[in-house]
Motif scaffolding. Sequence first.
Motif, PDB file in Angstrom:
ATOM      1  N   SER A  96      25.717  71.950   0.747  1.00  0.00           N
ATOM      2  CA  SER A  96      25.229  70.596   0.443  1.00  0.00           C
ATOM      3  C   SER A  96      25.730  70.103  -0.905  1.00  0.00           C
ATOM      4  CB  SER A  96      23.692  70.569   0.460  1.00  0.00           C
ATOM      5  OG  SER A  96      23.203  70.849   1.755  1.00  0.00           O
ATOM      6  N   GLN A  97      25.769  71.013  -1.892  1.00  0.00           N
ATOM      7  CA  GLN A  97      26.282  70.634  -3.203  1.00  0.00           C
ATOM      8  C   GLN A  97      27.738  70.191  -3.106  1.00  0.00           C
ATOM      9  OE1 GLN A  97      24.313  74.369  -5.273  1.00  0.00           O
ATOM     10  NE2 GLN A  97      25.234  73.082  -6.846  1.00  0.00           N
ATOM     11  N   ALA A  98      28.526  70.965  -2.379  1.00  0.00           N
ATOM     12  CA  ALA A  98      29.947  70.626  -2.234  1.00  0.00           C
ATOM     13  C   ALA A  98      30.122  69.315  -1.481  1.00  0.00           C
ATOM     14  CB  ALA A  98      30.689  71.760  -1.517  1.00  0.00           C
ATOM     15  N   GLU A  99      29.380  69.152  -0.399  1.00  0.00           N
ATOM     16  CA  GLU A  99      29.497  67.927   0.397  1.00  0.00           C
ATOM     17  C   GLU A  99      29.052  66.699  -0.397  1.00  0.00           C
ATOM     18  OE1 GLU A  99      27.218  68.963   3.811  1.00  0.00           O
ATOM     19  OE2 GLU A  99      28.913  69.915   4.850  1.00  0.00           O
ATOM     20  N   CYS A 100      28.016  66.862  -1.212  1.00  0.00           N
ATOM     21  CA  CYS A 100      27.530  65.757  -2.035  1.00  0.00           C
ATOM     22  C   CYS A 100      28.585  65.339  -3.058  1.00  0.00           C
ATOM     23  CB  CYS A 100      26.241  66.159  -2.735  1.00  0.00           C
ATOM     24  SG  CYS A 100      25.522  64.860  -3.755  1.00  0.00           S
ATOM     25  N   MET A 137      28.007  84.010   4.489  1.00  0.00           N
ATOM     26  CA  MET A 137      26.732  84.321   3.836  1.00  0.00           C
ATOM     27  C   MET A 137      25.630  84.609   4.846  1.00  0.00           C
ATOM     28  SD  MET A 137      26.114  82.045   0.457  1.00  0.00           S
ATOM     29  CE  MET A 137      26.847  82.593  -1.085  1.00  0.00           C
ATOM     30  N   ARG A 138      24.887  85.656   4.563  1.00  0.00           N
ATOM     31  CA  ARG A 138      23.749  86.006   5.412  1.00  0.00           C
ATOM     32  C   ARG A 138      22.531  85.155   5.063  1.00  0.00           C
ATOM     33  NH1 ARG A 138      23.423  91.795   4.620  1.00  0.00           N
ATOM     34  NH2 ARG A 138      22.004  91.332   2.896  1.00  0.00           N
ATOM     35  N   ASP A 139      22.429  84.794   3.782  1.00  0.00           N
ATOM     36  CA  ASP A 139      21.317  83.970   3.304  1.00  0.00           C
ATOM     37  C   ASP A 139      21.614  82.503   3.634  1.00  0.00           C
ATOM     38  OD1 ASP A 139      19.426  82.514   1.902  1.00  0.00           O
ATOM     39  OD2 ASP A 139      19.557  83.728   0.087  1.00  0.00           O
ATOM     40  N   GLU A 140      21.101  82.042   4.754  1.00  0.00           N
ATOM     41  CA  GLU A 140      21.437  80.705   5.230  1.00  0.00           C
ATOM     42  C   GLU A 140      20.918  79.615   4.298  1.00  0.00           C
ATOM     43  OE1 GLU A 140      23.132  77.689   6.924  1.00  0.00           O
ATOM     44  OE2 GLU A 140      23.602  79.768   7.456  1.00  0.00           O
ATOM     45  N   ALA A 141      19.782  79.865   3.664  1.00  0.00           N
ATOM     46  CA  ALA A 141      19.240  78.863   2.736  1.00  0.00           C
ATOM     47  C   ALA A 141      20.166  78.671   1.547  1.00  0.00           C
ATOM     48  CB  ALA A 141      17.849  79.281   2.260  1.00  0.00           C
ATOM     49  N   ARG A 142      20.668  79.776   0.989  1.00  0.00           N
ATOM     50  CA  ARG A 142      21.603  79.692  -0.124  1.00  0.00           C
ATOM     51  C   ARG A 142      22.922  79.066   0.335  1.00  0.00           C
ATOM     52  NH1 ARG A 142      22.234  82.455  -5.078  1.00  0.00           N
ATOM     53  NH2 ARG A 142      20.573  83.944  -4.600  1.00  0.00           N
ATOM     54  N   ALA A 143      23.366  79.473   1.512  1.00  0.00           N
ATOM     55  CA  ALA A 143      24.611  78.921   2.049  1.00  0.00           C
ATOM     56  C   ALA A 143      24.501  77.409   2.204  1.00  0.00           C
ATOM     57  CB  ALA A 143      24.937  79.575   3.390  1.00  0.00           C
TER      58      ALA A 143
END
Length: 204
Positions: free
Chosen positions: A179-183, A168-174
Amino acid sequence: MVDMRFLNNLASADPTPGGGGAAAYCGALAAALASMVGNLTVGKKTYAAVEHDVQAALVRLADLRARLIALIDEDARAFTPLAAAYRMPKDTPEQAAAKDDALQCALILACEIPLLIMENVALVVDEIDFLAHNGSKMARSDAGVAATFARAALEGASLNVFINVASMRDEARAQQYRSQAECLLSSVVPRCDELFAFVRCEVS
């Protein structure tokens, strides 16, 4: 009795269904096993005190199972534009830019579907937890198997998130998806392990 079509498709050279679909299927298996525990509990005098709660759990599990089965196809559909983007030419600057734009667009759904799989499996774990502790003791080992399938589903789906955010180029979205997956992993996988340990102790 076993429908071999999904397994045969999974084993083929076709990239779909793939790991994401298999993860969703594992989640559906976890939900189905938890439902079996519930169905072996209802109507038994020994468990009359939890009858209403078990019936409610069975309704939720049927819905979760249907959602996870639907996500098998959703995962395959999400991969189609991603695969098409990777096949686009990049011989000229214009082609390379078009390819990257298509790829960035396709990566969003390719992350969101496995996250949905993880979120639904987390809800399945809630039901497994309740049924492992309150359902028929005769089926307690099946609750343990459900927990192991749920763990596999969570970790498997997370890999599809991690591999896609890396492009992903959009680092904020990435970072949001990561973070969602890790959580979900950090909060739900230990519960699966605890459930397995509980069942192992109870049946040994």
